[in-house]
Design an enzyme around this catalytic site. Structure first.
Site, PDB file in Angstrom:
ATOM      1  N   CYS A   1       8.273   0.210  13.635  1.00  0.00           N
ATOM      2  CA  CYS A   1       8.697   1.619  13.629  1.00  0.00           C
ATOM      3  C   CYS A   1       8.895   2.180  15.037  1.00  0.00           C
ATOM      4  CB  CYS A   1       7.693   2.477  12.869  1.00  0.00           C
ATOM      5  SG  CYS A   1       7.530   2.001  11.149  1.00  0.00           S
TER       6      CYS A   1
ATOM      7  N   HIS B   1       8.997   9.980  14.998  1.00  0.00           N
ATOM      8  CA  HIS B   1       9.183   8.972  13.946  1.00  0.00           C
ATOM      9  C   HIS B   1       8.771   9.607  12.624  1.00  0.00           C
ATOM     10  CE1 HIS B   1       9.006   5.548  11.458  1.00  0.00           C
ATOM     11  NE2 HIS B   1       7.683   5.440  11.456  1.00  0.00           N
TER      12      HIS B   1
ATOM     13  N   ASN C   1      10.468   6.902   5.240  1.00  0.00           N
ATOM     14  CA  ASN C   1      10.261   6.220   6.519  1.00  0.00           C
ATOM     15  C   ASN C   1      11.308   5.104   6.656  1.00  0.00           C
ATOM     16  OD1 ASN C   1       9.372   4.677   8.667  1.00  0.00           O
ATOM     17  ND2 ASN C   1       7.222   4.673   8.045  1.00  0.00           N
TER      18      ASN C   1
HETATM   19  N1  ACO Z   1       0.723   7.304  -6.246  1.00  0.00           N
HETATM   20  C1  ACO Z   1      -0.453   7.628  -6.789  1.00  0.00           C
HETATM   21  N2  ACO Z   1      -1.610   7.208  -6.296  1.00  0.00           N
HETATM   22  C2  ACO Z   1      -1.585   6.419  -5.205  1.00  0.00           C
HETATM   23  C3  ACO Z   1      -0.395   6.042  -4.598  1.00  0.00           C
HETATM   24  C4  ACO Z   1       0.794   6.500  -5.147  1.00  0.00           C
HETATM   25  N3  ACO Z   1       2.017   6.200  -4.644  1.00  0.00           N
HETATM   26  N4  ACO Z   1      -0.694   5.253  -3.536  1.00  0.00           N
HETATM   27  C5  ACO Z   1      -2.030   5.151  -3.489  1.00  0.00           C
HETATM   28  N5  ACO Z   1      -2.568   5.832  -4.504  1.00  0.00           N
HETATM   29  C6  ACO Z   1      -3.976   5.992  -4.842  1.00  0.00           C
HETATM   30  C7  ACO Z   1      -4.817   4.835  -4.353  1.00  0.00           C
HETATM   31  O1  ACO Z   1      -4.768   3.757  -5.242  1.00  0.00           O
HETATM   32  C8  ACO Z   1      -6.189   5.484  -4.306  1.00  0.00           C
HETATM   33  O2  ACO Z   1      -6.703   5.498  -5.606  1.00  0.00           O
HETATM   34  P1  ACO Z   1      -8.279   5.257  -5.866  1.00  0.00           P
HETATM   35  O3  ACO Z   1      -8.971   6.404  -5.154  1.00  0.00           O
HETATM   36  O4  ACO Z   1      -8.389   5.317  -7.346  1.00  0.00           O
HETATM   37  O5  ACO Z   1      -8.595   3.921  -5.258  1.00  0.00           O
HETATM   38  C9  ACO Z   1      -5.878   6.921  -3.891  1.00  0.00           C
HETATM   39  O6  ACO Z   1      -4.489   7.129  -4.189  1.00  0.00           O
HETATM   40  C10 ACO Z   1      -6.129   7.185  -2.435  1.00  0.00           C
HETATM   41  O7  ACO Z   1      -5.514   6.150  -1.683  1.00  0.00           O
HETATM   42  P2  ACO Z   1      -5.459   6.182  -0.124  1.00  0.00           P
HETATM   43  O8  ACO Z   1      -4.666   5.015   0.356  1.00  0.00           O
HETATM   44  O9  ACO Z   1      -6.832   6.345   0.415  1.00  0.00           O
HETATM   45  O10 ACO Z   1      -4.636   7.533   0.077  1.00  0.00           O
HETATM   46  P3  ACO Z   1      -4.343   8.322   1.413  1.00  0.00           P
HETATM   47  O11 ACO Z   1      -4.719   9.728   1.251  1.00  0.00           O
HETATM   48  O12 ACO Z   1      -4.825   7.591   2.628  1.00  0.00           O
HETATM   49  O13 ACO Z   1      -2.750   8.289   1.435  1.00  0.00           O
HETATM   50  C11 ACO Z   1      -0.987   7.106   2.561  1.00  0.00           C
HETATM   51  C12 ACO Z   1      -2.055   7.040   1.496  1.00  0.00           C
HETATM   52  C13 ACO Z   1       0.043   8.124   2.146  1.00  0.00           C
HETATM   53  C14 ACO Z   1      -0.330   5.733   2.642  1.00  0.00           C
HETATM   54  C15 ACO Z   1      -1.612   7.498   3.920  1.00  0.00           C
HETATM   55  O14 ACO Z   1      -2.716   6.708   4.198  1.00  0.00           O
HETATM   56  C16 ACO Z   1      -0.636   7.366   5.042  1.00  0.00           C
HETATM   57  O15 ACO Z   1       0.350   8.061   5.105  1.00  0.00           O
HETATM   58  N6  ACO Z   1      -0.922   6.485   5.996  1.00  0.00           N
HETATM   59  C17 ACO Z   1      -0.019   6.245   7.081  1.00  0.00           C
HETATM   60  C18 ACO Z   1       0.762   5.067   6.691  1.00  0.00           C
HETATM   61  C19 ACO Z   1       2.158   5.116   7.169  1.00  0.00           C
HETATM   62  O16 ACO Z   1       2.737   6.133   7.476  1.00  0.00           O
HETATM   63  N7  ACO Z   1       2.746   3.942   7.201  1.00  0.00           N
HETATM   64  C20 ACO Z   1       4.092   3.808   7.540  1.00  0.00           C
HETATM   65  C21 ACO Z   1       4.280   2.732   8.525  1.00  0.00           C
HETATM   66  S1  ACO Z   1       3.460   3.050  10.017  1.00  0.00           S
HETATM   67  C22 ACO Z   1       4.169   4.356  10.596  1.00  0.00           C
HETATM   68  O17 ACO Z   1       5.350   4.487  10.436  1.00  0.00           O
HETATM   69  C23 ACO Z   1       3.361   5.310  11.330  1.00  0.00           C
END
Ligand code: ACO
Length: 354
Positions: A144, A281, A311
């Protein structure tokens, strides 16, 4: 160990001692140095739009969950003809036309991608052939952060005098490397391409110059396993899909990006209120909002496309830049700060006076 490369901090004028003549007898020193002017910008998005509700039809997720956690409402997904090279070429054509440039003005093409069409030749060279450019070109892999990395490399080539015209492209087809049954990753990404044409121009070495004022790049290979693609050419034993520890990536993004925006401003002797636009980004609206708040920028000075593009990795900054440039929000003379973090980990910034 954190690897730091300051690619282009402003240079200082030569000291009086080095010149060897009394200061009173000399005209003021004007330090001339080459700057990379963002002469033209372009973007391409695939025709097909996929909404959160469409994903929720086959996946245990919902529009409400995706919007609340990420700000994403929809993404563009490439069709069979919308290859990495095709989208990159379309974005590059718009950037060249916007700059009033022709293919003969391109000395180098640097294409940032994690999803090239082939292992080789480089996708940059497929673009070279499609445009009919000369010069040379290569692909760059920094996930990214790829666009900021590519911008930094092109800026170094222009400053050194090695090239006068550079096409810098971010192009991605992440839909090919997603596990469409993994709700934790597949809802986050989209496809697309963005490009800028850089043209060499004169500068004085001051922060008032037009063009790229500085770039700062970082990497931390020891964090490589929190975001990676489990695949490689000739490895059918691997799944070939993106894997991510979302919370860890989120934590690193907030910390590292805060540091890198401070670093960019300090290197140029600028206060945060000097920034006219943040073009970040586009990974997650919560990360973008956090950096905007750190800079004290009102939301209307932060370019956001993650809601409609999701993204698009290396393409996300040039796509956002293209949108705000062509709708005339961003204007000549304004100061634009770009920042990104991605797999590697890689991260960095570019500060540009348009
Ligand atoms: N729909 C519904 N529920 C979901 C989904 C979804 N699409 N995805 C995950 N969940 C659930 C999980 O299974 C979990 O359930 P559980 O509590 O029963 O186990 C719950 O939601 C919480 O999951 P987390 O992963 O802890 O959720 P979080 O609040 O951290 O959000 C997310 C996840 C959106 C991916 C966040 O961590 C994030 O944005 N991280 C940054 C990642 C990113 O941006 N990556 C892109 C590449 S790197 C970059 O470009 C910077």
């Amino acid at each position: 160990m954190d690897q730091v490369l300051t690619a282009s901090a402003p240079s200082l004028p030569p000291s009086d001692t080095a010149l060897g003549a009394p200061t009173a007898m000399r005209a003021p020193v004007a330090t001339l140095q080459m700057r990379s002017i963002l002469a033209g910008i372009g973007g391409y998005l695939p025709e097909r739009i996929v909404t959160n509700d469409e994903l929720a039809a086959t996946l245990d997720t919902s529009d409400a969950w995706i919007q609340e956690r990420t700000g994403i409402r929809q993404r563009h997904i490439a069709g069979p003809h919308e290859t990495c090279a095709f989208m990159a070429t379309e974005a590059a054509r718009i950037a060249l036309a916007d700059a009033g440039a022709v293919p003969a003005d391109v000395d180098v093409i640097i294409l940032a991608t994690a999803t090239p069409d082939q292992a080789f030749p480089a996708t940059a060279l497929r673009v070279q052939a499609a445009l009919g450019c000369g010069g040379y070109g290569f692909d760059l892999s920094a996930a990214c952060s790829g666009f900021v990395y590519a911008l930094s490399m092109a800026d170094s080539l222009i400053r050194s005098g090695a090239v006068r015209g550079a096409l810098v492209i971010g192009a991605e087809v992440y839909s090919r490397i997603l596990d469409w049954t993994d709700r934790g990753t597949c809802v986050l990404f989209g496809d697309g391409a963005g490009a800028v044409f850089l043209r060499a121009g004169p500068g004085s070495g001051s922060a008032d110059d037009q063009g790229i004022l500085s770039t700062h790049l970082h990497a931390q290979g020891s964090q490589g396993d929190i975001l990676f693609v489990d695949g490689a050419v000739g490895r059918p034993d691997l799944s070939g899909v993106l894997k991510m520890q979302g919370r860890e990536v989120f934590r690193h993004a907030v910390n590292r990006l805060s540091e890198t925006v401070s670093e960019a401003l300090a290197a140029n002797g600028l206060a945060q209120d000097a920034v006219d636009w943040l073009v970040p980004h586009q990974a997650n609206l919560r990360i973008i909002d956090g950096i905007g708040r750190k800079l004290g920028l009102p939301p209307e000075r932060v370019v956001v496309t993650v809601d409609r593009h999701a993204n698009t990795s290396a393409a996300s900054i040039p796509l956002a830049l293209a949108e705000a440039w062509h709708d005339k929000r961003i204007r000549r003379g304004q100061l634009v700060l770009m920042e990104a973090l991605g797999g590697g980990l890689t991260w960095g910034s570019a500060l540009v006076r348009m």
